[in-house]
Motif scaffolding. Structure first.
Motif, short mmCIF file in Angstrom:
data_model
loop_
_atom_site.label_atom_id
_atom_site.label_comp_id
_atom_site.label_asym_id
_atom_site.label_seq_id
_atom_site.Cartn_x
_atom_site.Cartn_y
_atom_site.Cartn_z
N PRO A 253 -45.62 -61.51 36.84
CA PRO A 253 -45.85 -62.59 36.13
C PRO A 253 -45.10 -62.59 34.89
CG PRO A 253 -47.71 -61.81 37.38
CD PRO A 253 -46.48 -60.74 37.63
N PRO A 254 -45.07 -63.75 34.00
CA PRO A 254 -44.42 -63.55 32.62
C PRO A 254 -45.08 -62.53 31.72
CG PRO A 254 -44.34 -65.91 33.47
CD PRO A 254 -45.07 -64.98 34.36
N GLY A 255 -46.50 -62.66 31.79
CA GLY A 255 -47.06 -61.98 30.84
C GLY A 255 -47.21 -60.42 31.06
N GLN A 256 -46.51 -59.98 32.20
CA GLN A 256 -46.36 -58.48 32.64
C GLN A 256 -44.82 -58.12 32.30
OE1 GLN A 256 -48.28 -57.97 35.98
NE2 GLN A 256 -50.52 -58.59 35.81
N LEU A 257 -44.08 -58.96 31.65
CA LEU A 257 -42.73 -58.47 31.65
C LEU A 257 -42.52 -58.16 30.11
CD1 LEU A 257 -40.62 -61.48 33.52
CD2 LEU A 257 -40.83 -58.82 34.09
N LEU A 258 -41.90 -56.87 29.81
CA LEU A 258 -41.64 -56.50 28.69
C LEU A 258 -42.75 -56.57 27.61
CD1 LEU A 258 -38.18 -58.07 28.72
CD2 LEU A 258 -38.57 -55.60 28.83
N PRO A 259 -43.95 -56.18 27.72
CA PRO A 259 -44.93 -56.39 26.78
C PRO A 259 -44.75 -55.34 25.79
CG PRO A 259 -45.74 -54.98 28.61
CD PRO A 259 -44.43 -55.77 29.21
N ASP A 260 -44.11 -54.24 25.88
CA ASP A 260 -44.01 -53.31 24.68
C ASP A 260 -43.00 -53.45 23.92
OD1 ASP A 260 -45.91 -51.89 26.00
OD2 ASP A 260 -44.71 -50.43 27.03
N LEU A 261 -41.94 -54.59 24.02
CA LEU A 261 -41.08 -55.05 23.12
C LEU A 261 -41.26 -56.36 22.40
CD1 LEU A 261 -37.69 -54.20 25.05
CD2 LEU A 261 -38.57 -53.02 23.05
N ARG A 262 -42.71 -56.92 22.66
CA ARG A 262 -43.26 -58.06 22.01
C ARG A 262 -42.97 -57.97 20.58
NH1 ARG A 262 -45.59 -61.44 26.06
NH2 ARG A 262 -44.72 -60.53 28.03
N GLY A 263 -42.23 -59.07 19.90
CA GLY A 263 -42.30 -59.12 18.53
C GLY A 263 -41.07 -58.48 18.03
#
Length: 580
Positions: A253-263
């Protein structure tokens, strides 16, 4: 029967009208022959010897440049013995037809060997009869950019004529030898028997010269190799299509892609031909190492840290798009067929993962793209700037449409420096280190870049491409300068325009061609991650990469197709495989 009498007899038998002028020519030639019988005999024997040399050379010809050594032509080809036996057994007309077909086949085989040599020198692999015809058009475009239209077109016409000439000459040579064998049937039969006996004896005993068997079946081996390539290519198509449909992160799901690079603003930059040789060759390494160390120190002073490792590229010498697509798709894409299959699939590329997440805008900076590029959608790029959309009015540097420094400044002006509501993920392709590495751009003051006209004088004073291409040592020197230039341009851009939230990933797409690397089998390229936020690099501590811009010799080496999944996993993406 004398040759001219035979010619006249055949022409009369075929009822071919003989013009008076033609008859006079034949009479004069016959008179010259009769007046100089020794010279005529010497010329005839020389023609026989030349025909034999051509046929034997074609049968023994290697398909790699290092193999073109005298000792490769001192063997006994089985195909020559078999051909001689068949020529002895056939009546005249079937013999002529067989000889012509045999020679034509040898000519085609010679052309394929020449193509193998060229492809090995530039792409590190042999020519593929199914896939590689389209690359010949790319090669012509490259020559036009490097040498000019007239020289490139002349070379293309010359190559076609040479190929046709090789086929025709080989056919004529075998027909001539067939006639010689027929006229000396008894001695030819004895010679074939002796040669066959020697061949079998050498093969049985495993006799060798310079490490090569005396008994050769080189032509048959070449034919088998080409056939196997075709068969493997056709089998691979279906197998790879199935592989492309299976994706570890395809259903994430989109929300579980690359969360640690957000921002974070993420830049993935490919440096053309930036290969391991740049850090290992004794002529190239000092300059490139000095650049990496100097620029690493400057970035550290600006607050950046870096980690570096190695990736084994799926391509060599050229076809950069294969390296780009392998890195970003997680598929091993090492030929054009696989590239077409992948780009027409719904495989999630790393760049597309940023877009799918909904947390980034995505853009491509592609100064090497000069025609329609439908692959942008597969890569997940919202906007692509090609060679004609960055406002460049300066000179081309051989194949490269613009210096990397200008392309990066255009990237800053058009996208990276703009205010936006969400972070930016960018794929940047830097082209200044593309062969032939002449002329090489130089860094100018960033404030003076303007529309690129500042590079006019630099291009005019630069070296001529043909001069560098003809000399391996000069190619290595200029290659090293071009890599140093590209690294400098990219790291100065980061130092100048990067922020606390900028993450830069840069890597080579493949090793340069053989005249720089030598005939190595190594396909490794450096890869580096740079960031100010220590948490970004902490996420990849488990990779055991080397601190700084220069990977250690013993730093981990991954296959290039492993990068996507490792990167997605390191930065928090949750695997959700597609179900096919």
């Amino acid at each position: 029967m004398p040759v001219f009498t035979r010619v006249l007899t055949r022409l009369r038998a075929l009822r071919v009208p003989l013009r008076p002028r033609d008859a006079r020519v034949l009479v004069r030639l016959r008179a010259a022959r009769d007046a100089h019988p020794s010279a005529h005999r010497a010329l005839r024997i020389a023609g026989h010897v030349l025909a034999a040399v051509l046929v034997l050379s074609a049968l023994l010809m290697p398909n790699t440049a290092p193999g073109l050594r005298p000792d490769r032509f001192t063997r006994i080809p089985a195909e020559a013995i078999v051909g001689a036996v068949l020529l002895l057994a056939l009546p005249r007309r079937p013999r002529v037809v067989f000889a012509a077909l045999y020679g034509t086949g040898l000519g085609v085989l010679t052309v394929l060997n020449l193509l193998d040599i060229g492809f090995t020198e530039y792409l590190g692999r042999g020519f593929n009869l199914v896939l590689d015809w389209g690359l010949l058009d790319d090669a012509l475009s490259y020559m036009r950019d490097s040498m000019g239209g007239f020289a490139a077109n002349a070379a293309a016409v010359g190559a076609v004529l040479l190929a046709l000439l090789v086929v025709v000459v080989m056919a004529l040579a075998t027909v001539r030898l067939g006639d010689v064998i027929a006229r000396h049937r008894a001695r030819a039969g004895q010679g074939a028997m002796v040669a066959g006996t020697v061949w079998i004896t050498c093969a049985s005993l495993g006799l060798q010269i310079s490490g090569l068997p005396v008994a050769s079946d080189r032509a048959a081996d070449t034919l088998r190799g080409q056939t196997q390539r075709v068969v493997d290519t056709l089998r691979d198509e279906a197998a790879f299509a199935k592989e492309a449909r299976t994706d570890t992160f395809g259903a994430t799901p989109p929300g579980q892609l690359l969360p640690d690079l957000r921002g974070k603003d993420v830049v993935i930059a490919f440096i053309e031909s930036y290969g391991r040789v740049a850090l290992e060759d004794p002529l190239i390494e000092p300059g490139v190492t000095r650049t990496l160390d100097t620029r690493g120190t400057a970035l550290a002073a600006a607050g950046y840290q870096a980690r570096s490792g190695w990736l084994t590229s799926s391509t060599y010498g050229g076809s950069s798009w294969l390296g780009h697509s392998t890195t970003l798709s997680g598929l091993w894409i090492d030929n054009q067929q696989r590239y077409r299959t992948a780009t027409h699939s719904d495989r999630l590329t790393l760049t597309a993962a940023f877009r799918k997440s909904g947390a980034w805008d995505t853009v491509g900076i592609m100064p090497g793209v000069q025609k329609t590029w439908p692959e942008a959608e597969w890569y997940g790029l919202d906007k692509v700037y090609d060679a004609f959309e960055m406002g460049y009015e300066g000179p081309k540097f051989s194949w490269s449409t613009m210096p990397d420094q200008y392309a990066l400044e255009a990237f800053e002006r058009l996208e990276h420096g703009r205010k936006r509501s969400r972070p930016l993920m960018s794929e940047v392709i830097l082209t200044s280190s593309h062969q032939p590495w002449a002329p090489v751009p130089e860094m100018v003051d960033w404030e003076d870049l303007g529309d690129g006209s500042v590079f006019d004088a630099i291009e005019e004073e630069g070296r001529d491409a043909s001069e560098v291409m003809a000399d391996s040592t000069e190619s290595r020197k200029e290659y090293g300068k071009s890599v140093s230039y590209s690294v400098t341009a990219l790291t100065e851009w980061l130092e100048r325009y990067g922020t606390d939230d900028t993450v830069l990933v840069f890597l080579g797409d493949h090793q340069p061609v053989a005249r720089v690397t030598g005939h190595t089998k190594n396909r490794d390229v450096p890869v580096t991650v740079v960031a100010k936020d220590p948490d970004v690099l902490k996420k990849i501590d488990g990779w055991r990469w080397t601190p700084g811009l220069r990977p250690a010799d013993d730093a981990p080496v991954w296959k290039m197709d492993a990068f996507r999944d490792r990167f997605l996993t390191a930065y928090g993406s949750v695997p959700r495989p597609t179900k096919r």
